[in-house]
Design a protein around this motif. Structure first.
Motif, PDB file in Angstrom:
ATOM      1  N   GLN A 279      -0.728  29.439   6.353  1.00  0.00           N
ATOM      2  CA  GLN A 279      -1.036  29.097   7.676  1.00  0.00           C
ATOM      3  C   GLN A 279       0.242  28.597   8.298  1.00  0.00           C
ATOM      4  O   GLN A 279       0.933  28.053   7.548  1.00  0.00           O
ATOM      5  CB  GLN A 279      -1.995  28.030   7.739  1.00  0.00           C
ATOM      6  N   ARG A 281       2.822  28.788  12.140  1.00  0.00           N
ATOM      7  CA  ARG A 281       2.882  29.173  13.526  1.00  0.00           C
ATOM      8  C   ARG A 281       3.994  29.883  14.028  1.00  0.00           C
ATOM      9  O   ARG A 281       5.294  29.747  13.240  1.00  0.00           O
ATOM     10  CB  ARG A 281       2.907  27.889  14.507  1.00  0.00           C
ATOM     11  N   TRP A 326      -1.871  38.995  15.758  1.00  0.00           N
ATOM     12  CA  TRP A 326      -0.778  37.919  15.390  1.00  0.00           C
ATOM     13  C   TRP A 326      -0.901  37.105  16.774  1.00  0.00           C
ATOM     14  O   TRP A 326      -0.764  37.627  18.066  1.00  0.00           O
ATOM     15  CB  TRP A 326       0.292  38.463  15.065  1.00  0.00           C
ATOM     16  N   ARG A 327      -0.727  35.562  16.639  1.00  0.00           N
ATOM     17  CA  ARG A 327      -0.811  34.951  17.811  1.00  0.00           C
ATOM     18  C   ARG A 327       0.530  34.343  17.899  1.00  0.00           C
ATOM     19  O   ARG A 327       1.229  33.871  16.950  1.00  0.00           O
ATOM     20  CB  ARG A 327      -1.689  33.912  17.418  1.00  0.00           C
ATOM     21  N   ASN A 334      -1.935  30.702  13.046  1.00  0.00           N
ATOM     22  CA  ASN A 334      -2.084  31.887  12.516  1.00  0.00           C
ATOM     23  C   ASN A 334      -2.537  31.629  11.029  1.00  0.00           C
ATOM     24  O   ASN A 334      -2.027  30.801  10.369  1.00  0.00           O
ATOM     25  CB  ASN A 334      -0.697  32.807  12.490  1.00  0.00           C
ATOM     26  N   LYS A 335      -3.660  32.378  10.631  1.00  0.00           N
ATOM     27  CA  LYS A 335      -4.043  32.056   9.321  1.00  0.00           C
ATOM     28  C   LYS A 335      -4.423  33.492   8.546  1.00  0.00           C
ATOM     29  O   LYS A 335      -4.819  34.404   9.104  1.00  0.00           O
ATOM     30  CB  LYS A 335      -5.455  31.477   9.282  1.00  0.00           C
ATOM     31  N   ASN A 351      -6.295  36.012  11.079  1.00  0.00           N
ATOM     32  CA  ASN A 351      -7.118  35.183  12.287  1.00  0.00           C
ATOM     33  C   ASN A 351      -8.390  35.946  12.357  1.00  0.00           C
ATOM     34  O   ASN A 351      -8.811  36.317  13.423  1.00  0.00           O
ATOM     35  CB  ASN A 351      -6.323  35.520  13.340  1.00  0.00           C
ATOM     36  N   THR A 406      -9.631  32.519   7.324  1.00  0.00           N
ATOM     37  CA  THR A 406      -8.598  32.894   8.436  1.00  0.00           C
ATOM     38  C   THR A 406      -9.164  32.766   9.833  1.00  0.00           C
ATOM     39  O   THR A 406      -8.477  32.948  10.775  1.00  0.00           O
ATOM     40  CB  THR A 406      -7.928  34.428   8.073  1.00  0.00           C
ATOM     41  N   THR A 407     -10.366  32.197  10.168  1.00  0.00           N
ATOM     42  CA  THR A 407     -10.867  32.089  11.459  1.00  0.00           C
ATOM     43  C   THR A 407     -10.807  30.781  11.829  1.00  0.00           C
ATOM     44  O   THR A 407     -10.965  29.830  11.081  1.00  0.00           O
ATOM     45  CB  THR A 407     -12.368  32.457  11.408  1.00  0.00           C
TER      46      THR A 407
END
Length: 407
Positions: A279, A281, A326-327, A334-335, A351, A406-407
């Motif tokens: 997890q 960013r 991907w964020r 992000n997971k 995600n 991952t949500t």
């Protein structure tokens, strides 16, 4: 550093709880043998100390960090980091590539390295790290007052960044790296420190600094720093800060590495069949690596197609998600979770999106190290945060479990 041998029951500290979105992440996450929470500063099944790089069996050591620095905490304050060990605050482990700060006296604009015209500089401000008289105020004594520093550097792309806040007035502040041939107005300066930056290509012998439009206006500036971006085309300011005085300073990256030469247990797990969860960013849209092995084990964000797919590969076998999962940005989490089996099955999810069921994976039994969120030279940096990493031997998950994690 406490070692959690089993999940504790307080939801705010449980390894099955995500403080970022107040959601339970178990039970799949409770199955991992090792679980390092860089945000909380806790670890399950292993230790993870900070502030030194002792080979004492900890999960990850840092072979790159060799200089003292600062990184942001959750309150926005810069907190000091030792010259060894992982750079961590209560936001997680900060991962950016290294770079040399080329200008001198980046917190003290009263030094003769800075040439002021219709500007008064005083070293009288609380710094972005909360220290008294650590930063400088610059106050215009006439319209369009400037304060500049000249450095010697071959033609290159340069990035100038600063932690800045407004003290007095409402007028403009501009930044330059070419002595005022080009001025860039800086928007969004408030009464609290924020990181601002400009980028310019093909600059020879930069002349960097500030122009204040209105006489009487005043600003606090801290960590004024000019660097060459570490990776071509990725013009993102580092969240690392270092102090320069009479010499330039190389700020090395901080790299969580599990190495075969270390006493920690993580590398041995990754040499075989395993499952993992990560997890974090990232400010980088493509090219970031969640995990970077020495030769064949990688979890990366692809630039192919429309970009933003997450791929897990172990040898010739791989699994990847759809594009665009991907964020990007430090405000977005992000997971990623996945597994590889002794029979060659491999799968990843990111995600809430599950990748294809890959085959043909080969275990990297000779794996000698892997890194989180970067690689040795920093080309694979996530430009962001490692928040949590968990791993266990011979773990597999259903698609429903991967989605849940991952949500």
């Amino acid at each position: 550093m406490p070692v959690l041998s089993s999940p504790i029951r307080s939801p705010l500290r449980s390894p099955s709880f995500s403080p970022a979105d107040s959601r339970w992440l178990g039970p799949p996450l409770t199955r991992f043998t090792y679980d390092i929470d860089f945000v909380a500063g806790t670890a399950k099944g292993v230790t993870q100390p900070y502030g030194n790089n002792t080979n004492d069996g900890r999960a990850f050591r840092d072979p790159n960090n060799v200089n003292a620095s600062f990184v942001p905490n959750s309150a926005g304050l810069l907190v000091s980091q030792a010259s060894a060990g992982l750079r961590r605050s209560d936001r997680g482990h900060w991962q950016y590539p290294g770079g040399t700060v080329r200008n001198l006296w980046n917190r003290d604009l009263t030094n003769v390295a800075w040439v002021a015209t219709s500007v008064t500089a005083l070293k009288d401000q609380v710094g972005a790290d909360g220290s008294a008289n650590a930063a400088s105020s610059i106050t215009a004594t006439g319209a369009n007052g400037t304060i500049l520093q000249s450095i010697t550097l071959a033609s290159s792309t340069v990035l100038l960044s600063v932690d800045i806040k407004r003290l007095v007035g409402t007028g403009t502040l501009e930044m330059t790296v070419d002595g005022g041939t080009t001025w860039t107005a800086i928007a969004g300066i408030t009464a609290a420190y924020s990181l601002k930056f400009i980028v310019q290509a093909a600059v020879t012998n930069p002349v960097l600094g500030y122009r204040i439009g209105t006489s009487g206006d005043s600003f606090a500036v801290d960590f004024t720093s000019i660097v060459n971006p570490a990776n071509a085309g990725i013009n993102i300011p580092s969240q690392y800060r270092v102090t320069t005085t009479s010499a330039t300073v190389l700020c090395a990256q901080s790299r969580p590495s599990a190495d075969i030469a270390d006493a920690g247990p993580i590398i041995g797990v990754a040499q075989g069949a395993f499952g993992f969860y990560w997890q974090g960013r990232s400010e980088r849209a493509t090219g970031a690596f969640v995990m970077t092995g020495a030769t064949n084990l990688f979890c990366s964000v692809l630039a192919t197609g429309s970009g933003g797919a997450v791929q897990l590969a172990d040898g010739p076998g791989s699994s990847k998600t759809a594009d665009g999962v991907w964020r990007v940005g430090l405000g977005l989490v992000n997971k990623v979770a996945g597994y590889v089996t002794a029979g060659g099955a491999i799968k990843v999810a990111a995600n809430g999106v599950v990748g294809n069921a890959g085959t043909g994976a080969t275990l990297e039994v000779a794996l000698d190290h892997f890194d989180l969120g970067t690689n040795g030279a920093g080309q694979n940096s996530i430009y962001g945060l490692n928040e949590r990493y968990a791993i266990g031997r011979n773990l597999t998950f259903t698609d429903a479990e991967l989605i849940a994690m991952t949500t």
